[in-house]
Design an enzyme around this catalytic site. Structure first.
Site, mmCIF file in Angstrom:
data_model
loop_
_atom_site.group_PDB
_atom_site.id
_atom_site.type_symbol
_atom_site.label_atom_id
_atom_site.label_comp_id
_atom_site.label_asym_id
_atom_site.label_seq_id
_atom_site.Cartn_x
_atom_site.Cartn_y
_atom_site.Cartn_z
ATOM 1 N N ARG A 55 -29.057 -3.385 2.844
ATOM 2 C CA ARG A 55 -27.663 -3.644 3.169
ATOM 3 C C ARG A 55 -26.790 -2.493 2.673
ATOM 4 N NH1 ARG A 55 -29.659 -6.571 6.123
ATOM 5 N NH2 ARG A 55 -29.520 -8.848 6.302
ATOM 6 N N ARG A 82 -1.109 0.546 9.459
ATOM 7 C CA ARG A 82 -2.503 0.521 9.020
ATOM 8 C C ARG A 82 -3.320 1.351 10.004
ATOM 9 N NH1 ARG A 82 -2.594 -0.595 3.740
ATOM 10 N NH2 ARG A 82 -1.643 -2.626 3.243
ATOM 11 N N ALA A 94 0.958 -6.442 -1.507
ATOM 12 C CA ALA A 94 -0.414 -6.513 -2.018
ATOM 13 C C ALA A 94 -0.802 -5.172 -2.615
ATOM 14 C CB ALA A 94 -1.384 -6.899 -0.899
ATOM 15 N N LEU A 96 -4.317 -2.918 -4.868
ATOM 16 C CA LEU A 96 -5.664 -2.854 -5.421
ATOM 17 C C LEU A 96 -5.678 -3.133 -6.927
ATOM 18 C CD1 LEU A 96 -6.839 0.431 -3.673
ATOM 19 C CD2 LEU A 96 -7.482 -1.896 -3.029
ATOM 20 N N GLU A 111 2.813 -4.854 -8.296
ATOM 21 C CA GLU A 111 2.875 -4.607 -6.861
ATOM 22 C C GLU A 111 4.136 -5.201 -6.231
ATOM 23 O OE1 GLU A 111 1.143 -2.670 -5.073
ATOM 24 O OE2 GLU A 111 -0.560 -2.226 -6.364
ATOM 25 N N GLU A 115 6.540 -2.677 -4.252
ATOM 26 C CA GLU A 115 6.649 -2.771 -2.796
ATOM 27 C C GLU A 115 7.903 -3.489 -2.321
ATOM 28 O OE1 GLU A 115 3.212 -4.145 -0.746
ATOM 29 O OE2 GLU A 115 1.934 -2.537 -1.501
ATOM 30 N N GLY A 134 -19.744 -10.106 4.380
ATOM 31 C CA GLY A 134 -20.966 -9.587 4.975
ATOM 32 C C GLY A 134 -21.194 -8.119 4.698
ATOM 33 N N GLU A 163 3.755 3.871 2.133
ATOM 34 C CA GLU A 163 4.659 2.886 1.557
ATOM 35 C C GLU A 163 6.124 3.305 1.680
ATOM 36 O OE1 GLU A 163 3.440 2.117 -2.415
ATOM 37 O OE2 GLU A 163 1.741 0.859 -1.819
#
Length: 224
Positions: A55, A82, A94, A96, A111, A115, A134, A163
């Protein structure tokens, strides 16, 4: 019509329904791509029957999403370009979990300030989820932020890169739900957050968890 009896699929209660952390043995691990934010690792995994599978896994640091709700039950969205999907998406703030040692709640507070130029006096956990289990280790927690106030002008974050063009709007929660169900919103945080918040509201907010609820095991990428 009932479920086909010959398939013998058992019925379990909701209390029994819970994901289980499992660590299967790795035969080999190889970093095949090192990126700016995440790496891709090729892993050969041992199966219970003795076989193996290979995988390719995106090692992701994890993320937090913030559902800022004002006193009139308007949800804050920001529009952001995006590039992978070639779209400007309406998203919840949002970011990381990419600051070493920073707790998830603190990351969410940072954040929201960066933002949306907002701070919140009341925080709660709405829902946890894997973004693409997955192929990615990315886990995400959505926080509800209420009791909103503005960051002082002289303390606001200077936004950079994509941003810089963030466009904020407020949308009534009920209308945000309809936008999701009509297919007008496709960002996963927006879809999951809005529908989970609507369910929480319908249940009298009793499903909200404390903001300092421990981060679920396995939602942050493995190290090494």
């Amino acid at each position: 019509m009932s479920f086909p009896a010959e398939l013998d699929v058992p019925v379990v209660s909701g209390e029994e329904l819970a994901d289980t952390p499992v660590q299967r043995s790795l035969v080999s691990t190889e970093v095949v791509f090192t990126g700016h934010v995440w790496d891709v690792v090729r892993e050969q995994v041992q199966l219970p029957d003795g076989g193996t599978v290979v995988r390719d896994v995106q090692r992701h640091p994890g993320a937090v999403t913030i559902l800022a709700l004002d006193d009139d039950e308007n949800v804050l969205f920001v529009r952001q370009y995006r590039h992978p999907v070639r779209r400007e998406l309406w998203e919840l703030p949002a970011g990381l979990l990419d600051v070493d040692g920073e707790p998830p709640l603190q990351a969410a507070q940072r954040e929201l300030a960066e933002e949306a130029d907002l701070v919140a006096g009341d925080w709660a956990v709405v829902v946890d989820w894997f973004n693409s289990p997955g192929g990615s280790s990315e886990g995400n927690r959505i926080y509800l932020a209420r009791g909103l106030s503005a960051v002082p002008a002289d303390q606001r974050h200077a936004r950079e890169d994509e941003e810089k063009d963030l466009v904020p709007v407020r949308v009534p929660l009920e209308q945000a739900v309809q936008a999701v169900l009509a297919g007008r919103l496709a960002n996963p945080g927006s879809v999951i957050g809005v529908l989970a918040l609507q369910a929480a509201k319908a249940g009298g907010w009793s499903s909200l968890r404390p903001a300092d609820t421990p981060w679920p095991s396995g939602l942050i990428r493995p190290q090494g």
